[in-house]
Write a protein that holds these residues in place. Structure first.
Motif, PDB file in Angstrom:
ATOM      1  N   ASP A  94       0.847  -1.202   0.000  1.00 42.27           N
ATOM      2  CA  ASP A  94       0.000   0.000   0.000  1.00 42.27           C
ATOM      3  C   ASP A  94       0.879   1.248   0.000  1.00 42.27           C
ATOM      4  OD1 ASP A  94      -2.529  -1.410   2.234  1.00 42.27           O
ATOM      5  OD2 ASP A  94      -2.168  -1.645   0.072  1.00 42.27           O
ATOM      6  N   GLN A  95       0.563   2.175  -0.884  1.00 39.70           N
ATOM      7  CA  GLN A  95       1.382   3.376  -1.011  1.00 39.70           C
ATOM      8  C   GLN A  95       1.077   4.399   0.067  1.00 39.70           C
ATOM      9  OE1 GLN A  95       3.949   3.852  -3.306  1.00 39.70           O
ATOM     10  NE2 GLN A  95       3.575   1.674  -3.585  1.00 39.70           N
ATOM     11  N   GLN A  96      -0.160   4.393   0.507  1.00 35.91           N
ATOM     12  CA  GLN A  96      -0.554   5.387   1.508  1.00 35.91           C
ATOM     13  C   GLN A  96      -0.752   4.731   2.863  1.00 35.91           C
ATOM     14  OE1 GLN A  96      -3.922   7.653   0.127  1.00 35.91           O
ATOM     15  NE2 GLN A  96      -2.600   8.937  -1.139  1.00 35.91           N
ATOM     16  N   ASN A  97      -0.536   5.515   3.908  1.00 36.15           N
ATOM     17  CA  ASN A  97      -0.795   5.031   5.256  1.00 36.15           C
ATOM     18  C   ASN A  97      -2.288   4.842   5.460  1.00 36.15           C
ATOM     19  OD1 ASN A  97       1.898   5.072   5.894  1.00 36.15           O
ATOM     20  ND2 ASN A  97       1.825   7.039   6.962  1.00 36.15           N
ATOM     21  N   ALA A  98      -2.624   3.761   6.141  1.00 36.32           N
ATOM     22  CA  ALA A  98      -4.033   3.474   6.388  1.00 36.32           C
ATOM     23  C   ALA A  98      -4.596   4.404   7.462  1.00 36.32           C
ATOM     24  CB  ALA A  98      -4.186   2.021   6.834  1.00 36.32           C
ATOM     25  N   THR A  99      -5.858   4.751   7.301  1.00 33.35           N
ATOM     26  CA  THR A  99      -6.558   5.533   8.324  1.00 33.35           C
ATOM     27  C   THR A  99      -7.960   4.968   8.489  1.00 33.35           C
ATOM     28  OG1 THR A  99      -7.388   7.118   6.706  1.00 33.35           O
ATOM     29  CG2 THR A  99      -5.300   7.655   7.773  1.00 33.35           C
TER      30      THR A  99
END
Lengths: 114, 113
Positions: free
Chosen positions: B55-60
């Motif tokens: 995953d390229q973005q941090n999970a939120t």
């Protein structure tokens, strides 16, 4: 009720006795797991199952036996209970597919071996 | 064997403040998933958030975010605007390209009013 249930919720037994902890899930999840939780260790995998009649050992399987004749049930048996098996036992299940699919946990069984 | 390390046994945080829970992991698999679970005093395990290794973005997820630093092999959980109900044990876990989870020892968070 839908979900994942464990029975009994509390159990006291004596050293050397056989004990079976039950786990039942209503989602038809392929994968099921048994963990034990001890202070300082988090949860450790005892056994897991990818489908009915397919089981495999986890990290701490000695002294435990499992079976899975039906998709929805995954009983854990302590063949001859020892004091070191005093713990909280969690059953969990999840679907196949994405690695990111969460595991759903049962409420736990608190087992005391005297 | 996969190893998850949570170095903070216990933490205190003031209500409405943010708190960061540390988690480092060790795996040689290029594909893996990272999870955080919450265990309140009632004992149930509650899934909070997931991060895939690609995953390229941090999970939120709401007030939860995962600070994923792949090169450092860390997956810290950030809880923003802490609430009294956030007092619990928090576990970091990983599945290395399969379905089995390896858990850290956990961090106890106590939120002070």
């Amino acid at each position: 009720d839908a979900g994942i249930t464990q029975s009994p919720r509390y159990k006291i037994t004596e050293t050397g006795r056989q004990v079976t902890l039950m786990c039942h899930q209503t989602w038809s999840h392929s994968y099921m797991f048994w963990y034990r939780q001890d202070l300082g260790h988090g949860l450790r995998l005892i056994y897991y199952s990818a489908a009915a009649d397919i089981t495999d050992k986890g990290e701490v399987s000695d002294g435990y036996v499992v079976s899975r004749s039906k998709t929805e049930n995954f009983p854990l048996t302590l063949e001859s209970a020892t004091r070191s098996q005093t713990s909280v036992y969690f059953c969990a299940s999840r679907t196949q597919g994405s690695m990111g699919n969460e595991q759903f946990f049962g409420p736990g069984t608190r087992l005391t071996v005297l | 064997a996969q190893k998850i390390t949570q170095t903070q046994p216990g933490m205190f945080v003031q209500e409405k403040e943010a708190v960061t829970l540390d988690c480092t992991y060790d795996t040689s698999d290029p594909s893996y998933g990272l999870f955080w679970y919450k265990q309140p005093s009632s004992g149930e395990m509650i899934f909070l958030i997931y991060q895939g290794s690609y995953d390229q973005q941090n999970a939120t997820e709401g007030r939860y975010s995962l600070n994923f630093q792949k090169a450092r092999k860390s997956a810290n959980l950030v809880i923003s605007a802490s609430q009294l109900g956030d007092s619990a044990m928090y576990f970091c876990a990983m599945n290395p390209n399969d379905y089995k989870l390896s858990f850290g020892a956990g961090t106890t968070v106590t939120v002070r009013a």
